[in-house]
Write a protein that holds these residues in place. Structure first.
Motif, mmCIF file in Angstrom:
data_model
loop_
_atom_site.group_PDB
_atom_site.id
_atom_site.type_symbol
_atom_site.label_atom_id
_atom_site.label_comp_id
_atom_site.label_asym_id
_atom_site.label_seq_id
_atom_site.Cartn_x
_atom_site.Cartn_y
_atom_site.Cartn_z
ATOM 1 N N LEU A 68 -102.668 -33.198 -19.856
ATOM 2 C CA LEU A 68 -103.635 -32.472 -19.019
ATOM 3 C C LEU A 68 -103.041 -32.197 -17.644
ATOM 4 C CD1 LEU A 68 -107.422 -33.087 -18.670
ATOM 5 C CD2 LEU A 68 -106.002 -33.152 -16.628
ATOM 6 N N GLU A 69 -102.363 -33.180 -17.073
ATOM 7 C CA GLU A 69 -101.752 -32.999 -15.754
ATOM 8 C C GLU A 69 -100.663 -31.926 -15.793
ATOM 9 O OE1 GLU A 69 -101.349 -36.085 -12.503
ATOM 10 O OE2 GLU A 69 -101.015 -37.291 -14.292
ATOM 11 N N ALA A 70 -99.850 -31.930 -16.856
ATOM 12 C CA ALA A 70 -98.775 -30.946 -16.970
ATOM 13 C C ALA A 70 -99.340 -29.532 -17.069
ATOM 14 C CB ALA A 70 -97.914 -31.259 -18.199
ATOM 15 N N PHE A 71 -100.403 -29.366 -17.848
ATOM 16 C CA PHE A 71 -101.032 -28.056 -17.972
ATOM 17 C C PHE A 71 -101.612 -27.610 -16.635
ATOM 18 C CE2 PHE A 71 -104.961 -25.606 -18.693
ATOM 19 C CZ PHE A 71 -104.426 -24.498 -19.339
ATOM 20 N N SER A 72 -102.300 -28.515 -15.945
ATOM 21 C CA SER A 72 -102.917 -28.197 -14.655
ATOM 22 C C SER A 72 -101.862 -27.843 -13.616
ATOM 23 C CB SER A 72 -103.751 -29.385 -14.161
ATOM 24 O OG SER A 72 -104.759 -29.723 -15.095
ATOM 25 N N ASP A 73 -100.753 -28.587 -13.598
ATOM 26 C CA ASP A 73 -99.666 -28.284 -12.663
ATOM 27 C C ASP A 73 -99.117 -26.874 -12.901
ATOM 28 O OD1 ASP A 73 -99.926 -30.767 -11.556
ATOM 29 O OD2 ASP A 73 -98.177 -31.647 -12.557
ATOM 30 N N ILE A 123 -113.820 -34.291 -20.106
ATOM 31 C CA ILE A 123 -112.854 -34.190 -19.008
ATOM 32 C C ILE A 123 -111.988 -32.943 -19.171
ATOM 33 C CG2 ILE A 123 -110.849 -35.290 -17.929
ATOM 34 C CD1 ILE A 123 -112.083 -37.988 -18.589
ATOM 35 N N LEU A 124 -111.599 -32.639 -20.400
ATOM 36 C CA LEU A 124 -110.786 -31.450 -20.654
ATOM 37 C C LEU A 124 -111.512 -30.184 -20.215
ATOM 38 C CD1 LEU A 124 -109.277 -32.216 -24.186
ATOM 39 C CD2 LEU A 124 -108.102 -32.276 -21.991
ATOM 40 N N LYS A 178 -114.940 -35.289 -11.502
ATOM 41 C CA LYS A 178 -114.981 -36.701 -11.138
ATOM 42 C C LYS A 178 -116.085 -37.436 -11.873
ATOM 43 C CE LYS A 178 -115.184 -36.180 -6.637
ATOM 44 N NZ LYS A 178 -115.235 -36.567 -5.197
ATOM 45 N N GLN A 179 -117.240 -36.784 -12.024
ATOM 46 C CA GLN A 179 -118.352 -37.421 -12.732
ATOM 47 C C GLN A 179 -118.020 -37.632 -14.208
ATOM 48 O OE1 GLN A 179 -121.075 -38.663 -11.051
ATOM 49 N NE2 GLN A 179 -119.760 -38.018 -9.347
ATOM 50 N N HIS A 185 -116.279 -41.618 -18.331
ATOM 51 C CA HIS A 185 -115.283 -42.046 -19.303
ATOM 52 C C HIS A 185 -114.780 -43.462 -19.028
ATOM 53 C CE1 HIS A 185 -112.115 -41.794 -22.248
ATOM 54 N NE2 HIS A 185 -111.159 -41.857 -21.333
ATOM 55 N N ILE A 186 -114.559 -43.787 -17.760
ATOM 56 C CA ILE A 186 -113.975 -45.092 -17.421
ATOM 57 C C ILE A 186 -115.024 -46.117 -17.024
ATOM 58 C CG2 ILE A 186 -111.830 -44.004 -16.665
ATOM 59 C CD1 ILE A 186 -112.707 -44.376 -13.792
ATOM 60 N N GLY A 187 -116.251 -45.653 -16.713
ATOM 61 C CA GLY A 187 -117.321 -46.577 -16.344
ATOM 62 C C GLY A 187 -117.596 -46.605 -14.848
#
Length: 201
Positions: free
Chosen positions: A6-11, A74-75, A123-124, A129-131
């Motif tokens: 996801l980070e690579a695509f966003s970058d 998130i995606l 962020k929400q 996802h992580i709590g």
């Protein structure tokens, strides 16, 4: 899915956005300083937009430093953010070409507003996802600054119809606040990474 994809695509998308804005800067045909003056509004709008993209790129990076996986929400939230950021080159060019008129400046403010809202939504989704009770969840779950930024964007967009320069000043204020927020986030995330590394030892 691993967060690195996801980070690579966003970058890649953010790099393309910056490239598109650079291509809007056309060099004057004359070789005098006077020939640069008409391009000054375009350069100023480009500079502000470049800083905004840089801030989102940094914030996005820090946001995903402590996440090991992402879900479908998130995606899509990330794509939602990239959609609004991808409109920044268009509004930036429109401001420069029309010498900072009210409607282009107001639309620019609206795009910045939606970018901030979409980043809040992202962020929400991460918190879900992580709590909420996790350390990172508590760190990024603070809503006070988001409300302040959204309010300034709305005020700046509305004031653009009265005086475009006042509206632009509001957007510049948000840049300074974003830089301050980014510094705080970077410090907090670095502390969390150091704490995790110490714990793993």
């Amino acid at each position: 899915m691993n967060e690195s994809r996801l980070e690579a695509f966003s970058d890649g998308v953010l790099a393309i956005i910056i490239t598109i804005m650079v291509l809007e800067l056309e060099a004057p045909k004359e070789t005098t300083f006077e020939a640069i003056i008409p391009s000054f509004p375009i350069f100023i709008s480009y500079l502000g937009s470049f800083i905004y993209i840089g801030i989102y790129w940094n914030s996005h990076h820090h946001l995903f430093q402590l996440i090991r996986s992402v879900n479908n929400k998130i995606l899509w939230a990330n794509l939602h953010l990239l959609f609004w950021l991808s409109l920044i080159p268009f509004t930036t060019s429109w401001i420069g070409e029309n010498h900072i008129n009210a409607i282009p400046v107001a639309l620019y403010g609206f795009v910045l507003l939606m970018s901030r809202i979409s980043f809040f939504v992202l962020k929400q989704c991460i918190i879900g996802h992580i709590g909420k009770t996790s350390v990172l969840g508590k760190l990024i779950g603070q809503k006070g600054k988001d409300i302040v930024f959204v309010t300034i964007y709305i005020i700046g967009s509305l004031l653009a119809f009265l005086n475009t320069y006042i509206g632009i000043c509001c957007f510049l204020i948000v840049i300074l606040l974003n830089i301050y927020e980014l510094k705080a986030i970077r410090k907090s995330v670095t502390s969390l990474i150091d704490a995790n590394e110490e714990f793993s030892k």
